[in-house]
Design a protein around this motif. Structure first.
Motif, PDB file in Angstrom:
ATOM      1  N   SER A   1       0.821  -1.204   0.000  1.00 13.89           N
ATOM      2  CA  SER A   1       0.000   0.000   0.000  1.00 13.89           C
ATOM      3  C   SER A   1       0.852   1.249   0.000  1.00 13.89           C
ATOM      4  O   SER A   1       1.874   1.314   0.654  1.00 13.89           O
ATOM      5  CB  SER A   1      -0.912  -0.004   1.238  1.00 13.89           C
ATOM      6  OG  SER A   1      -1.593   1.206   1.340  1.00 13.89           O
ATOM      7  N   LEU A   2       0.394   2.244  -0.748  1.00 13.72           N
ATOM      8  CA  LEU A   2       1.071   3.533  -0.747  1.00 13.72           C
ATOM      9  C   LEU A   2       0.744   4.333   0.501  1.00 13.72           C
ATOM     10  O   LEU A   2       1.390   5.329   0.791  1.00 13.72           O
ATOM     11  CB  LEU A   2       0.634   4.357  -1.975  1.00 13.72           C
ATOM     12  CG  LEU A   2       1.025   3.799  -3.335  1.00 13.72           C
ATOM     13  CD1 LEU A   2       0.457   4.696  -4.415  1.00 13.72           C
ATOM     14  CD2 LEU A   2       2.529   3.675  -3.478  1.00 13.72           C
ATOM     15  N   HIS A   3      -0.288   3.898   1.216  1.00 14.22           N
ATOM     16  CA  HIS A   3      -0.746   4.675   2.364  1.00 14.22           C
ATOM     17  C   HIS A   3      -0.291   3.995   3.646  1.00 14.22           C
ATOM     18  O   HIS A   3      -0.853   3.011   4.064  1.00 14.22           O
ATOM     19  CB  HIS A   3      -2.264   4.788   2.348  1.00 14.22           C
ATOM     20  CG  HIS A   3      -2.798   5.666   3.426  1.00 14.22           C
ATOM     21  ND1 HIS A   3      -2.458   6.982   3.529  1.00 14.22           N
ATOM     22  CD2 HIS A   3      -3.666   5.414   4.429  1.00 14.22           C
ATOM     23  CE1 HIS A   3      -3.092   7.515   4.555  1.00 14.22           C
ATOM     24  NE2 HIS A   3      -3.827   6.569   5.107  1.00 14.22           N
TER      25      HIS A   3
ATOM     26  N   ALA B   1      -7.262  -7.710  -1.839  1.00 14.84           N
ATOM     27  CA  ALA B   1      -7.776  -6.420  -1.385  1.00 14.84           C
ATOM     28  C   ALA B   1      -6.652  -5.407  -1.259  1.00 14.84           C
ATOM     29  O   ALA B   1      -6.820  -4.226  -1.583  1.00 14.84           O
ATOM     30  CB  ALA B   1      -8.499  -6.581  -0.045  1.00 14.84           C
ATOM     31  N   ARG B   2      -5.478  -5.863  -0.820  1.00 13.77           N
ATOM     32  CA  ARG B   2      -4.342  -4.950  -0.704  1.00 13.77           C
ATOM     33  C   ARG B   2      -3.867  -4.497  -2.095  1.00 13.77           C
ATOM     34  O   ARG B   2      -3.450  -3.347  -2.280  1.00 13.77           O
ATOM     35  CB  ARG B   2      -3.215  -5.620   0.079  1.00 13.77           C
ATOM     36  CG  ARG B   2      -3.588  -5.895   1.527  1.00 13.77           C
ATOM     37  CD  ARG B   2      -2.474  -6.580   2.313  1.00 13.77           C
ATOM     38  NE  ARG B   2      -2.988  -7.035   3.598  1.00 13.77           N
ATOM     39  CZ  ARG B   2      -3.151  -6.246   4.662  1.00 13.77           C
ATOM     40  NH1 ARG B   2      -2.803  -4.978   4.598  1.00 13.77           N
ATOM     41  NH2 ARG B   2      -3.629  -6.722   5.791  1.00 13.77           N
ATOM     42  N   VAL B   3      -3.928  -5.395  -3.052  1.00 13.84           N
ATOM     43  CA  VAL B   3      -3.574  -5.017  -4.423  1.00 13.84           C
ATOM     44  C   VAL B   3      -4.550  -3.954  -4.939  1.00 13.84           C
ATOM     45  O   VAL B   3      -4.150  -2.943  -5.531  1.00 13.84           O
ATOM     46  CB  VAL B   3      -3.586  -6.259  -5.346  1.00 13.84           C
ATOM     47  CG1 VAL B   3      -3.404  -5.845  -6.799  1.00 13.84           C
ATOM     48  CG2 VAL B   3      -2.490  -7.234  -4.933  1.00 13.84           C
ATOM     49  N   LEU B   4      -5.855  -4.162  -4.709  1.00  9.21           N
ATOM     50  CA  LEU B   4      -6.850  -3.191  -5.157  1.00  9.21           C
ATOM     51  C   LEU B   4      -6.724  -1.871  -4.407  1.00  9.21           C
ATOM     52  O   LEU B   4      -6.914  -0.796  -4.994  1.00  9.21           O
ATOM     53  CB  LEU B   4      -8.259  -3.767  -4.999  1.00  9.21           C
ATOM     54  CG  LEU B   4      -8.647  -4.861  -5.998  1.00  9.21           C
ATOM     55  CD1 LEU B   4     -10.035  -5.401  -5.677  1.00  9.21           C
ATOM     56  CD2 LEU B   4      -8.615  -4.327  -7.425  1.00  9.21           C
ATOM     57  N   ASN B   5      -6.420  -1.927  -3.113  1.00  4.51           N
ATOM     58  CA  ASN B   5      -6.204  -0.694  -2.357  1.00  4.51           C
ATOM     59  C   ASN B   5      -5.065   0.123  -2.974  1.00  4.51           C
ATOM     60  O   ASN B   5      -5.140   1.344  -3.106  1.00  4.51           O
ATOM     61  CB  ASN B   5      -5.881  -1.002  -0.893  1.00  4.51           C
ATOM     62  CG  ASN B   5      -7.121  -1.295  -0.070  1.00  4.51           C
ATOM     63  OD1 ASN B   5      -8.225  -0.898  -0.441  1.00  4.51           O
ATOM     64  ND2 ASN B   5      -6.950  -1.990   1.033  1.00  4.51           N
ATOM     65  N   HIS B   6      -4.006  -0.581  -3.343  1.00  3.94           N
ATOM     66  CA  HIS B   6      -2.873   0.086  -3.983  1.00  3.94           C
ATOM     67  C   HIS B   6      -3.284   0.692  -5.316  1.00  3.94           C
ATOM     68  O   HIS B   6      -2.920   1.835  -5.643  1.00  3.94           O
ATOM     69  CB  HIS B   6      -1.731  -0.907  -4.198  1.00  3.94           C
ATOM     70  CG  HIS B   6      -0.611  -0.364  -5.054  1.00  3.94           C
ATOM     71  ND1 HIS B   6       0.365   0.464  -4.566  1.00  3.94           N
ATOM     72  CD2 HIS B   6      -0.344  -0.512  -6.378  1.00  3.94           C
ATOM     73  CE1 HIS B   6       1.193   0.802  -5.549  1.00  3.94           C
ATOM     74  NE2 HIS B   6       0.783   0.212  -6.658  1.00  3.94           N
TER      75      HIS B   6
END
Length: 528
Positions: A14-16, A49-54
């Motif tokens: 994640s970038l966040h 989900a982490r891929v999509l969040n990114h």
């Protein structure tokens, strides 16, 4: 043999990042960047989900999300508008029809809200967010305007239940779809939407003041005919027309895309990638997300349950499985998830009884107590209700600021605002004049709007996407079930006494204490 956790695909970091800060009132700060820590949900879904969040963070907050922010705000507004409508018409409807038990009107509304929350909330996890998102406002508008033709107390009660069926689906669905398109760094904007919730209260009171204040029978009048009491009918037509305008703009002027996390949770990875790329195009940018990024999260030999048989049989099996209790069980899969789900449901239940027990009858309380103070005219009652409602806007705005404060976060802000809401209610029992009562009610509305701003945004963050609609439905249903008890308590507690106020205040304080026990804090973390 224990299955190994799959590695994240390309771009899964994640970038966040979570901000480094002291826990404070906000609760537990996790090292992980997700609200729900690793290991609490299905590992393949979690990795994807982490891929999509990114990917969504990479796109950023652009044109699509800003348009969605506007149309989702219509749902937020309607969620508060129509309970306020019920509150405002309660006195003139009672004066005209003279029912044996006036609070039954609020009971019919709460039954409709309960059924709406159940049907729309659970169905959006089965068949997607789009249909519910588009039609809840239309249903509300049609039955709201039709209710203006009511010629009996029973008729207005039936129409109230029907328009509330539409209203009940707004928040469970709208909060889910907005959160699932937000970049993790912008999740705090879910709290900002509560300004629409507060603004709707002001609009309702602003329209009600001239209509109900000038075209309603006076409190205590010997006779009240339809001709002398047309204000509430015109008011319903105005609010129904406004809601219909919301529906037309949402349905005709905005194309809603299905949530990519919802699609991914259904095994439709290709569709999820397509939606992300389409949102990127609308925003004037590009996305590096590929189908391979999501497939890289799957261990060798992984087969999604939706891909094992023919299309027709697969659809039937999936629908049968999804109406089972599996989605509810998933919200209690681990001790911390169970604690989180149980506590947030209990908080919604307590608030569900406390808020309508007082606020749904506020104009009635202002009128009857104002009469005892010697200044309970209809015009003055609705003027005071407008002043009280105006404090909700700065309250909601302050809530959006406080949730980002490190030592408060969602938990600290929600706990303090909920406790203060109860304290201000207790203070209102000391009022010896209409001005003093209005002052306490202003403080109550200010604090309660901070509370709702955080509660509405914090709740969907605590659920993973495949079960978010179910989780929202569960909490909303608890809220509505206890809301059904409010008019029953009002019937036996006597609205002219302080009993409903004491019960309501105590429930708010108890709910605020429960907030401190929630295991997750979502400030600075990505929704899963």
């Amino acid at each position: 043999m224990e299955e190994s956790k799959p590695a994240l695909g390309p771009g899964a970091v994640s970038l966040h990042e979570s901000p480094s800060s002291s826990p404070g009132l906000g609760g537990n700060e996790e090292d992980d960047d997700g609200i729900i820590p690793k290991g609490e949900i299905d590992p393949v879904y979690e990795a994807k989900a982490r891929v999509l969040n990114h990917a969504i963070q990479e796109i950023g907050m652009g044109r699509y999300q800003w348009k969605l922010f506007v149309v989702v705000g219509f749902g937020w507004a309607a969620d508060n508008l129509w309970p306020i409508v019920m509150s405002l018409i309660f006195t003139p409807v009672t004066n005209e029809f003279h029912p044996a038990q006036p609070p039954l009107l609020a009971l019919s509304q709460n039954i409709g809200l309960l059924v709406g929350a159940l049907v729309w909330g659970f169905s959006c996890d089965v068949s997607g967010r789009k249909n519910a998102f588009n039609f809840t406002l239309g249903i509300t508008a049609v039955f709201g305007m039709t209710a203006a033709s009511s010629h009996s107390f029973a008729a207005i009660g039936c129409f109230a239940a029907l328009w509330s069926f539409g209203v009940g689906g707004n928040l469970p669905v709208d909060s889910a779809i907005f959160l699932e398109f937000l970049p993790p760094s912008n999740q705090w904007m879910l709290t900002v939407l509560s300004v629409d919730w507060a603004f709707a209260q002001v609009v309702a009171n602003l329209v009600a003041w001239p209509l109900l204040g000038n075209f309603s029978c006076q409190e205590g009048a010997a006779a009240c005919t339809k001709a002398d009491n047309m204000g509430w009918r015109w008011f319903l037509l105005a609010m129904g027309g406004l809601t219909m305008l919301f529906f037309v703009i949402r349905f005709c002027c905005f194309k809603i895309h299905e949530s990519p996390k919802y699609l991914m949770g259904k095994g439709r990875d290709q569709d999820a990638v397509r939606v992300v790329r389409e949102v990127a195009r609308i925003n004037g940018t590009t996305s590096s997300l590929t189908l391979a990024d999501l497939k890289a999260c799957e261990p060798a030999g992984y087969v999604h349950e939706g891909n094992v048989t023919s299309a027709a049989r697969r659809t039937l099996q999936r629908k049968l499985a999804e109406v089972s209790t599996d989605k509810i069980h998933a919200l209690f899969a681990t001790p911390r998830l169970a604690r989180s789900t149980g506590l947030i449901t209990a908080i919604w239940a307590f608030v569900g009884l406390a808020y309508p027990l007082y606020n749904s009858f506020l104009p009635y309380i202002l009128a009857t107590r104002g009469t005892s103070f010697g200044d309970g005219s209809t015009h003055l009652t609705y003027r005071n209700a407008l002043i009280v409602s105006s404090l909700g806007i700065p309250g909601a705005a302050l809530g959006a600021v406080l949730v980002q404060v490190p030592r408060l976060g969602r938990k600290g802000t929600l706990a303090l605002a909920t406790v203060l809401t109860g304290v201000f209610l207790y203070g209102s029992t000391t009022a010896a004049s209409s001005d003093a009562l209005m002052g306490w009610n202003c403080a109550f509305n200010f604090a309660s709007n901070i509370m709702y701003a955080v509660l509405y945004s914090f709740t969907p963050e605590l659920f993973p996407t495949p079960q978010r609609g179910t989780g929202n439905a569960l909490t909303a249903s608890a809220n509505r079930i206890f809301g059904i008890m409010a008019p029953i308590v009002a019937i036996y507690g006597d609205l002219r006494s302080d009993v409903p106020v004491y019960v309501s205040g105590g429930l708010f304080i108890a709910a605020g204490v429960l907030v401190f026990a929630l295991p997750f804090e979502s400030r600075g973390k990505a929704a899963m």
